[in-house]
Every structure is written in structure tokens, then in C-alpha cells.
Write a protein that holds these residues in place. Structure first.
Motif, PDB file in Angstrom:
ATOM      1  N   ILE A 191      15.782  -9.389  -9.570  1.00 61.52           N
ATOM      2  CA  ILE A 191      17.053 -10.077  -9.755  1.00 61.52           C
ATOM      3  C   ILE A 191      18.197  -9.130  -9.383  1.00 61.52           C
ATOM      4  O   ILE A 191      18.276  -8.015  -9.909  1.00 61.52           O
ATOM      5  CB  ILE A 191      17.213 -10.541 -11.216  1.00 61.52           C
ATOM      6  CG1 ILE A 191      16.070 -11.488 -11.606  1.00 61.52           C
ATOM      7  CG2 ILE A 191      18.564 -11.199 -11.441  1.00 61.52           C
ATOM      8  CD1 ILE A 191      16.001 -11.770 -13.092  1.00 61.52           C
ATOM      9  N   SER A 193      22.352  -8.909  -9.321  1.00 62.21           N
ATOM     10  CA  SER A 193      23.670  -9.473  -9.598  1.00 62.21           C
ATOM     11  C   SER A 193      24.574  -9.134  -8.415  1.00 62.21           C
ATOM     12  O   SER A 193      24.248  -8.251  -7.605  1.00 62.21           O
ATOM     13  CB  SER A 193      24.241  -8.884 -10.885  1.00 62.21           C
ATOM     14  OG  SER A 193      24.649  -7.534 -10.675  1.00 62.21           O
ATOM     15  N   THR A 215      19.475 -18.185  -4.431  1.00 65.77           N
ATOM     16  CA  THR A 215      20.742 -17.855  -5.078  1.00 65.77           C
ATOM     17  C   THR A 215      21.080 -18.869  -6.159  1.00 65.77           C
ATOM     18  O   THR A 215      21.020 -20.080  -5.917  1.00 65.77           O
ATOM     19  CB  THR A 215      21.889 -17.832  -4.048  1.00 65.77           C
ATOM     20  OG1 THR A 215      21.548 -16.979  -2.958  1.00 65.77           O
ATOM     21  CG2 THR A 215      23.180 -17.335  -4.683  1.00 65.77           C
ATOM     22  N   THR A 220      23.874 -14.842  -8.663  1.00 68.95           N
ATOM     23  CA  THR A 220      22.667 -14.032  -8.826  1.00 68.95           C
ATOM     24  C   THR A 220      21.655 -14.377  -7.742  1.00 68.95           C
ATOM     25  O   THR A 220      21.407 -15.551  -7.465  1.00 68.95           O
ATOM     26  CB  THR A 220      22.029 -14.281 -10.210  1.00 68.95           C
ATOM     27  OG1 THR A 220      22.979 -13.966 -11.224  1.00 68.95           O
ATOM     28  CG2 THR A 220      20.779 -13.447 -10.385  1.00 68.95           C
ATOM     29  N   THR A 325      15.361  -6.956 -13.513  1.00 69.01           N
ATOM     30  CA  THR A 325      16.737  -6.918 -13.036  1.00 69.01           C
ATOM     31  C   THR A 325      17.025  -5.575 -12.398  1.00 69.01           C
ATOM     32  O   THR A 325      16.802  -4.533 -13.021  1.00 69.01           O
ATOM     33  CB  THR A 325      17.729  -7.153 -14.191  1.00 69.01           C
ATOM     34  OG1 THR A 325      17.447  -8.408 -14.785  1.00 69.01           O
ATOM     35  CG2 THR A 325      19.155  -7.149 -13.688  1.00 69.01           C
ATOM     36  N   LYS A 358      18.505 -13.395 -15.779  1.00 73.18           N
ATOM     37  CA  LYS A 358      19.014 -14.587 -15.122  1.00 73.18           C
ATOM     38  C   LYS A 358      18.026 -15.021 -14.045  1.00 73.18           C
ATOM     39  O   LYS A 358      18.111 -14.620 -12.893  1.00 73.18           O
ATOM     40  CB  LYS A 358      20.397 -14.321 -14.525  1.00 73.18           C
ATOM     41  CG  LYS A 358      21.457 -14.068 -15.580  1.00 73.18           C
ATOM     42  CD  LYS A 358      22.844 -14.011 -14.964  1.00 73.18           C
ATOM     43  CE  LYS A 358      23.908 -13.928 -16.049  1.00 73.18           C
ATOM     44  NZ  LYS A 358      25.273 -13.965 -15.471  1.00 73.18           N
TER      45      LYS A 358
END
Length: 402
Positions: A191, A193, A215, A220, A325, A358
């Protein structure tokens, strides 16, 4: 139950035209999608014994509740389903505590917190500050998939797509039956950001050599290419990928936006310190959302994307969420201006908020039985699309990328 689903389908079509959604086009599409997901996931949660009055109450809520309220309910509905699935996989994979008294339930789910991105998922920390990999039953991915189907009446298969074009490649198939609103797959991978776009392999032409990027509306990006097809063990995974991303197209193929990105910033190289180790269940039978194809002309999608913020406080489920992440656990707040993202002075985490991953899941939009799963890719109409791409709804594509 079919009668109730028809009522929900009519509500989906009607509420999408509601004046309450009349805002800027991109946000309009986001709100319409949230509204659909609210109806579909709530329909699923009603269950097979639902009564007509229950369905009518949910449809009425969908026309009156705010988007934020509906979004929270969607998160709760998805989390409810995934909780049941993770508990079922625990029952399949974890050793029998009756025959293995050294591993009592409190030990199996009491995971210590590590510094950096994530939580350790083992019973302790191994040498070299690596998380320990807890013992599981020696099942293959296929065996776990079959046992998962015994619990939930469906599982996922990867095999050649039925779409008749050369680029279709592998497709994602549902084996068994699933009702509308069911969580069918998770989109795995790393992931990113907006604060870490520069670290995405191939930046700024990140999609030139990678067809497994997706996306979310909040910007994200998830790169599923490192996950590939999972594995046959529960193991430490840091998102490393041995695939060559260096085949960058010539500059003659760049558009104005690409040139602007190159002038404003440079691609960044990952270092070892930016790889975050997690113990993940690589046999997870749901971790194949990146194999769903776009429908061919004349057919329609049977799944849709659902943003899902997995709470990292749910330690006992973490091993089954096939994502990490990039850049660490502490989020950085970004603001979008046109095609560009800039850091905000605000802290990424607000008071009282818990850290989340996310990620994305795929939710069924109708009853499905032994068929290939199709997802509307919603490619931007501002760029050249592949020859095989036929828009499902051109207006939705425009709103999504306006």
C-alpha cells in the motif's frame, strides 16, 4: 429472497439519481458507490431469513442517511464478514489446543506490538528483531481453499480467462455459490499513500510495466504485483518483488502530466529500512482480487470495489490481511490539487483514531454461481485505453477521473 434482491436492485438504480448526490462529479461517483455498497452489504447481512420490512427499512435508510453514516456501516458490514472468515481459517489452520496444551488460546492471539509499521503476529519476536512465525497445520493453499469452501460454500480459482482476447491472461473464478453483497476477494500487495508515490517502481510511469495497480478514491495505491499468487506457507513477507520494473517506455510516449511529474520530483529507490516485515498467511484463499478481469463487450461486472480500512487493533485477524503499508505506520496527511499531492500541516492521525491498513475488497453485486468474476476497471478517458477495453458506463469513467 430473490424478490427482496430485486427491491434492492431497483433502489440502487433510483438512489443513484437522488439530488442529494448532486456535487462535483468525482465526489458524486464516490457517493453513488458508497450508496450501492451500503445496499449490497446490508442485503447480505440480512441473511436468507430476512423479511420484506427489514429490506424496506434499509432502503429507506439508504435514501436518508448521510454518506459518512453509510460509509461507516459498509465498513462494519465488511469487517463482520471478514471476522467470520478469519475465525474459520483459524479453526482450519491453528493446531488443536486440546492436543497441544503448550499453545493455549491466550498465547495464540496475544501478539506483542513491534516498533515501525506493524504488529508482530507470532507468539514472540525471533532473532534479528524478526517476528516469529507461529506453527500452523501443514496444509497446502489448495487444501485450505477446499476447506474454506466447506465453511462458506465458495472459494476462488485462478485459471485462463474466458474473455476472447490475447491480453486477458489469467482470470479469477468463483467456485461455488455466493449471494449479493458477499466479500469475495481482497486486493493484496503493498500500500502506497500519496506521500510515497515516488517509491512506486517505475515512477512516474508506474502503470507502464505493471497491470496490478489499483487506486482508491482517497489516492491510496495498492501494488499487487509483489504478492503474485501467494504461497503455500504462513511466512514473513516484506513486499519485496524480484520482477523487473526497469523497462520504462521512451520519453516520446510521455504526456504533459508525466513530464510535469519528472520536473517536480525524481523517482526514489527503496532501501532495506523501508521494507516492513509482517507474518502473513500466504495461503489465504481470498487474496486474489488482482486477477479479476474487466468484462468483455456485452457482459457486465458481477463484483465492485469496496474500500476497506482494516483496524490494526484487530491483532487476531492481521495475519489474513494480505497487505503491508510502505513508509511506516504513522500516516502523512496529503492534500490534492489537480493531479498533484502535497503534504498538509495537519497530523495524519486525528485524536481517538486507530491505525488502519487502507486496503480494498471485492463485493458481489448479484448472486454468483461457478463463474468468472468481472470488475469494472473504469479506465480514465484522458489517456489512451487498450483496444480490448470497452467502457461499462462512460459517464462513470468520466466522473471517477474528473
Amino acid at each position: 429472497m430473490a424478490f427482496l434482491f430485486n427491491k434492492f436492485q431497483e433502489a440502487v438504480k433510483t438512489l443513484a439519481k437522488n439530488p442529494m448526490f448532486a456535487r462535483d462529479p468525482r465526489h458524486l461517483q464516490f457517493e453513488v458507490d458508497v450508496n450501492r455498497l451500503f445496499l449490497y452489504t446490508s442485503y447480505y447481512r440480512l441473511g436468507v431469513n430476512a423479511e420484506e420490512k427489514d429490506a424496506e427499512e434499509i432502503i429507506d435508510m439508504a435514501s436518508k442517511a448521510s454518506v459518512d453514516e453509510q460509509q461507516k456501516q459498509v465498513q462494519e458490514n465488511v469487517h463482520y464478514q471478514l471476522t467470520n472468515m478469519c475465525q474459520a481459517m483459524d479453526s482450519i489452520l491453528l493446531p488443536d489446543t486440546a492436543n497441544c496444551p503448550s499453545q493455549v488460546p491466550s498465547e495464540a492471539h496475544n501478539y506483542p506490538r513491534r516498533s515501525g509499521l506493524s504488529f508482530a503476529v507470532g507468539t514472540g519476536v525471533a532473532s534479528g528483531n524478526k517476528p516469529a512465525v507461529p506453527a500452523t497445520r501443514p496444509l497446502t493453499r489448495a487444501e485450505l481453499s477446499n476447506k474454506f469452501r466447506d465453511h462458506f460454500r465458495y472459494t476462488l480459482d485462478i485459471r485462463p480467462s474466458q474473455i476472447p482476447h490475447n491480453d486477458a491472461g489469467q482470470g479469477l473464478f468463483l467456485s461455488g455459490e455466493a449471494n449479493a453483497g458477499a466479500v469475495l476477494a481482497i486486493y493484496p500487495g503493498v500500500i502506497y499513500s500519496p506521500a510515497y508515490y515516488q517509491y512506486i517502481p517505475g515512477y512516474p510511469r508506474i502503470d507502464a510495466c505493471n497491470n496490478y495497480l489499483i487506486t482508491r478514491y482517497d489516492g491510496t495505491i495498492i501494488d499487487a504485483k509483489p504478492w503474485r499468487s501467494g504461497g503455500d506457507t504462513r511466512e514473513i513477507w516484506n513486499g519485496s518483488d524480484l520482477v523487473d520494473y526497469n523497462a520504462v517506455p521512451s520519453k516520446s510516449q510521455e504526456n504533459n502530466s508525466d513530464r510535469a511529474w519528472r520536473m517536480l520530483s525524481k523517482p526514489m529507490k527503496k532501501s532495506y529500512s523501508e521494507n516492513f516485515d509482517e507474518v502473513l498467511e500466504r495461503r489465504n484463499p481470498l487474496a486474489f482480487g488482482h486477477f479479476a478481469n474487466h468484462p468483455q463487450k456485452g457482459s457486465t461486472p458481477n463484483v465492485m470495489i469496496c474500500p476497506y480500512d482494516f483496524p490494526l487493533t484487530a491483532n487476531d485477524m492481521r495475519v489474513y490481511i494480505p497487505n503491508i503499508t510502505f513508509g511506516g505506520e504513522e500516516p502523512i496527511t496529503m492534500k490534492r490539487f489537480g493531479s498533484f499531492w502535497f503534504k498538509s500541516r495537519r497530523s495524519g492521525n486525528q485524536v481517538g483514531e486507530s491505525p488502519v491498513l487502507k486496503t480494498l475488497v471485492l463485493v458481489s453485486t448479484r448472486s454468483i454461481c461457478d463463474e468468472e468474476l468481472f470488475l469494472n476497471y473504469r479506465y480514465s478517458n484522458s489517456k489512451k485505453r487498450p483496444e480490448w477495453y470497452v467502457p461499462v458506463d462512460e459517464e462513470e469513467d468520466k466522473r471517477r477521473w474528473s
